[in-house]
Design a protein around this motif. Structure first.
Motif, PDB file in Angstrom:
ATOM      1  N   ALA A   1     -27.124 -13.680 -41.696  1.00 51.75           N
ATOM      2  CA  ALA A   1     -27.709 -14.559 -42.489  1.00 51.75           C
ATOM      3  C   ALA A   1     -28.623 -15.440 -41.795  1.00 51.75           C
ATOM      4  O   ALA A   1     -28.536 -15.924 -40.764  1.00 51.75           O
ATOM      5  N   GLY A   2     -30.005 -15.273 -42.425  1.00 54.65           N
ATOM      6  CA  GLY A   2     -30.949 -16.360 -41.925  1.00 54.65           C
ATOM      7  C   GLY A   2     -31.623 -15.673 -40.272  1.00 54.65           C
ATOM      8  O   GLY A   2     -32.195 -16.344 -39.866  1.00 54.65           O
ATOM      9  N   ALA A   3     -31.389 -14.483 -39.978  1.00 53.18           N
ATOM     10  CA  ALA A   3     -31.834 -13.891 -38.775  1.00 53.18           C
ATOM     11  C   ALA A   3     -33.311 -13.730 -39.008  1.00 53.18           C
ATOM     12  O   ALA A   3     -33.905 -13.449 -40.208  1.00 53.18           O
ATOM     13  N   SER A   4     -34.119 -14.296 -38.149  1.00 50.99           N
ATOM     14  CA  SER A   4     -35.653 -14.319 -38.014  1.00 50.99           C
ATOM     15  C   SER A   4     -36.377 -13.215 -37.147  1.00 50.99           C
ATOM     16  O   SER A   4     -37.478 -13.138 -37.291  1.00 50.99           O
ATOM     17  N   ALA A   5     -35.329 -12.528 -36.210  1.00 49.85           N
ATOM     18  CA  ALA A   5     -35.909 -11.536 -35.354  1.00 49.85           C
ATOM     19  C   ALA A   5     -35.049 -10.697 -35.207  1.00 49.85           C
ATOM     20  O   ALA A   5     -33.628 -10.898 -34.809  1.00 49.85           O
ATOM     21  N   LEU A   6     -35.164  -9.349 -35.404  1.00 47.62           N
ATOM     22  CA  LEU A   6     -34.091  -8.117 -35.333  1.00 47.62           C
ATOM     23  C   LEU A   6     -34.800  -6.913 -34.416  1.00 47.62           C
ATOM     24  O   LEU A   6     -36.058  -6.748 -34.487  1.00 47.62           O
ATOM     25  N   ARG A   7     -33.996  -6.309 -33.890  1.00 45.83           N
ATOM     26  CA  ARG A   7     -34.353  -5.195 -32.863  1.00 45.83           C
ATOM     27  C   ARG A   7     -32.938  -4.329 -32.762  1.00 45.83           C
ATOM     28  O   ARG A   7     -31.927  -4.831 -32.812  1.00 45.83           O
ATOM     29  N   VAL A   8     -33.468  -2.951 -32.851  1.00 44.27           N
ATOM     30  CA  VAL A   8     -32.280  -2.008 -32.272  1.00 44.27           C
ATOM     31  C   VAL A   8     -32.985  -1.019 -31.213  1.00 44.27           C
ATOM     32  O   VAL A   8     -33.915  -0.601 -31.324  1.00 44.27           O
ATOM     33  N   GLY A   9     -32.395  -1.173 -29.998  1.00 38.95           N
ATOM     34  CA  GLY A   9     -33.146  -0.739 -29.061  1.00 38.95           C
ATOM     35  C   GLY A   9     -34.695  -1.347 -28.673  1.00 38.95           C
ATOM     36  O   GLY A   9     -34.663  -2.652 -28.772  1.00 38.95           O
TER      37      GLY A   9
END
Length: 455
Positions: free
Chosen positions: A95-103
């Motif tokens: 919840a509330g994540a502002s930056a997401l990355r996979v690899g």
């Protein structure tokens, strides 16, 4: 965060069975590597979900959310026997994540009230029997360029109204336009027809994905359930899935799985089933209505309830249409959609079409005319596959639109996608081509859509 609800209960989560493993047990997984593809998808029960695809035998990578590692779990293991040498991974977004990355792949975050919603559908390159598109020709199959144009529009949410895989047969012998193309219901075809060209969209905004009739149990269901279905994967196909809802600010979207509704014949067992599903849709549309002050709702259904193809001669007093969908029309006649449902957004018919309805009836008791309406029907099935040609461009004055008068009708048989933007309490829909140039615009108000070409 965007809110979603199931109406017929949570989807069952079954154990993932891997067949054909050696007696000594599964081979050890290789360390996680760069994912082949990754995206954010809006799914029940109320949050976005990160998904990723990795080669068979590779461990699922971590989702990095605001610098913190969130383990991704196996959604669907590789299945080489059926042509799927990839593992599907998923993790719920914190919840509330502002930056997401996979690899190294940065992922978009979800918004509670998306202001710009892109709509596209029926995107794959058709190769079936003797009918084939030139899959490497951007003019003949524009989905790769269309996906880039969708991304350039910077939407907050992307809705795909279904039908992803169209390369169902080998390219006809001697046809240079599709020579060497992947085909069949396997990973190679899913990659060629959807994942590779859709890359710009995957990186731009969360996706809300509908199942199309190309993803039914006799066709590309394995890829749909492994990769894109809203519920957790199980190694089985279902003809019907439960409706669910997603709230976008003060508005609500309700998703109906209409893939098995017969276009031409109102088969009684299907009509009965869809009557039950429409009761469920109405329950979602009216849930919390008092708190939301009559929250306006759009129904999302791959197959349109109403569409107009060619105009036929009248068997009764009026001209009528050769159009879709017999089962949905019969079900809706018995279970009318709740008044909160003011519009229907669909694909399936390979063109753009907008159709509104209204009938005025004399009301002696009230001393005036009463107005009967249906939700307006918007069709955006022009995202890349072979277009439908020959649909009526206008309607006769005495046209019978399934017992009502048709209003503000428009058909355009050209490739494109839509961008919905709020205008006060209403919407504006702009239709654009693969180069991003707008070619039509609609003022979309409850029960009506007034569209006009721009060029």
């Amino acid at each position: 965060m965007v809110s979603l609800r199931h109406v017929l209960g949570a989807a069952a989560i079954a154990a993932l069975a891997i067949s054909g493993l050696p007696q000594g047990g599964p081979a050890p997984l290789q360390a996680a590597t760069e994912p082949l593809y990754a995206w954010v998808q809006m799914v029940p029960p109320g949050i976005g979900q990160a998904r990723a695809l990795v080669p068979a035998g590779t461990a699922c990578p971590d989702l990095i959310a605001d610098g913190r590692a969130v383990p991704m779990r196996v959604r669907a293991p590789a299945d080489r026997a059926n042509g799927f040498a990839v593992t599907s991974c998923q993790a719920d977004l914190p919840a509330g994540a502002s930056a997401l990355r996979v690899g190294s792949l940065e992922l978009p975050t979800s918004k509670a009230a998306p202001q710009r919603i892109a709509v596209i559908g029926d995107t794959g390159c058709r190769i079936k029997g003797g009918r084939a598109q030139a899959c490497d020709d951007p003019a003949a199959w524009p989905f790769p360029a269309m996906a880039a144009a969708v991304a350039a529009a910077r939407p907050d949410l992307i809705v795909h109204v279904g039908d992803y895989l169209y390369r169902e047969s080998p390219c006809p012998e001697g046809d240079r336009g599709c020579a060497g193309s992947e085909w069949g219901y396997n990973w190679g075809t899913w990659q060629a027809d959807y994942f590779a060209p859709a890359g710009p969209m995957l990186a731009t905004a969360p996706l809300l994905l509908l199942r199309g009739n190309h993803e039914t149990c006799g066709r590309a269901w394995r890829g749909w359930y492994r990769f894109l279905a809203e519920r957790d994967w199980t190694p089985e196909c279902r003809d019907y899935e439960a409706p669910y809802a997603i709230d976008i600010g003060t508005r609500r979207l309700v998703v109906l799985d209409s893939t098995h509704a017969d276009d031409r014949e109102a088969k009684p067992h299907q009509v009965t089933h869809y009557q039950a599903l429409l009761h469920a849709v109405n329950g979602l549309a009216t849930a919390d209505a008092d708190a939301a002050e009559g929250r306006p709702t759009w129904l999302l259904s791959h197959k349109p309830f109403w569409s107009i193809g060619r105009i036929k001669g009248a068997k009764g007093p009026h001209p009528h249409a050769d159009g879709y969908n017999a089962v949905l029309q019969a079900a809706e006649a018995a279970v009318p959609l709740a008044p909160e449902v003011t519009g229907i957004l669909s694909g399936h018919f390979h063109l753009f079409q907008a159709l509104s309805f209204e009938t005025r009836k004399a009301d002696a008791a009230a001393g005036a005319a009463t107005i009967a309406r249906r939700p307006n029907q918007l069709i955006l099935g022009n995202g890349g596959t072979m277009l439908a040609r020959g649909a009526a461009a206008s309607l006769p004055a005495d046209f019978d639109a399934w017992g009502m008068a048709a209003r503000n009708f428009i058909t355009m048989d050209r490739f494109g996608f839509g961008l919905l933007e709020p205008v006060g309490a209403d919407w504006q829909l702009t239709l654009s081509g693969s180069d991003g140039t707008a070619f039509a615009r609609c003022a979309v108000v409850p029960f009506d859509a007034r569209c006009a070409p721009l060029q």
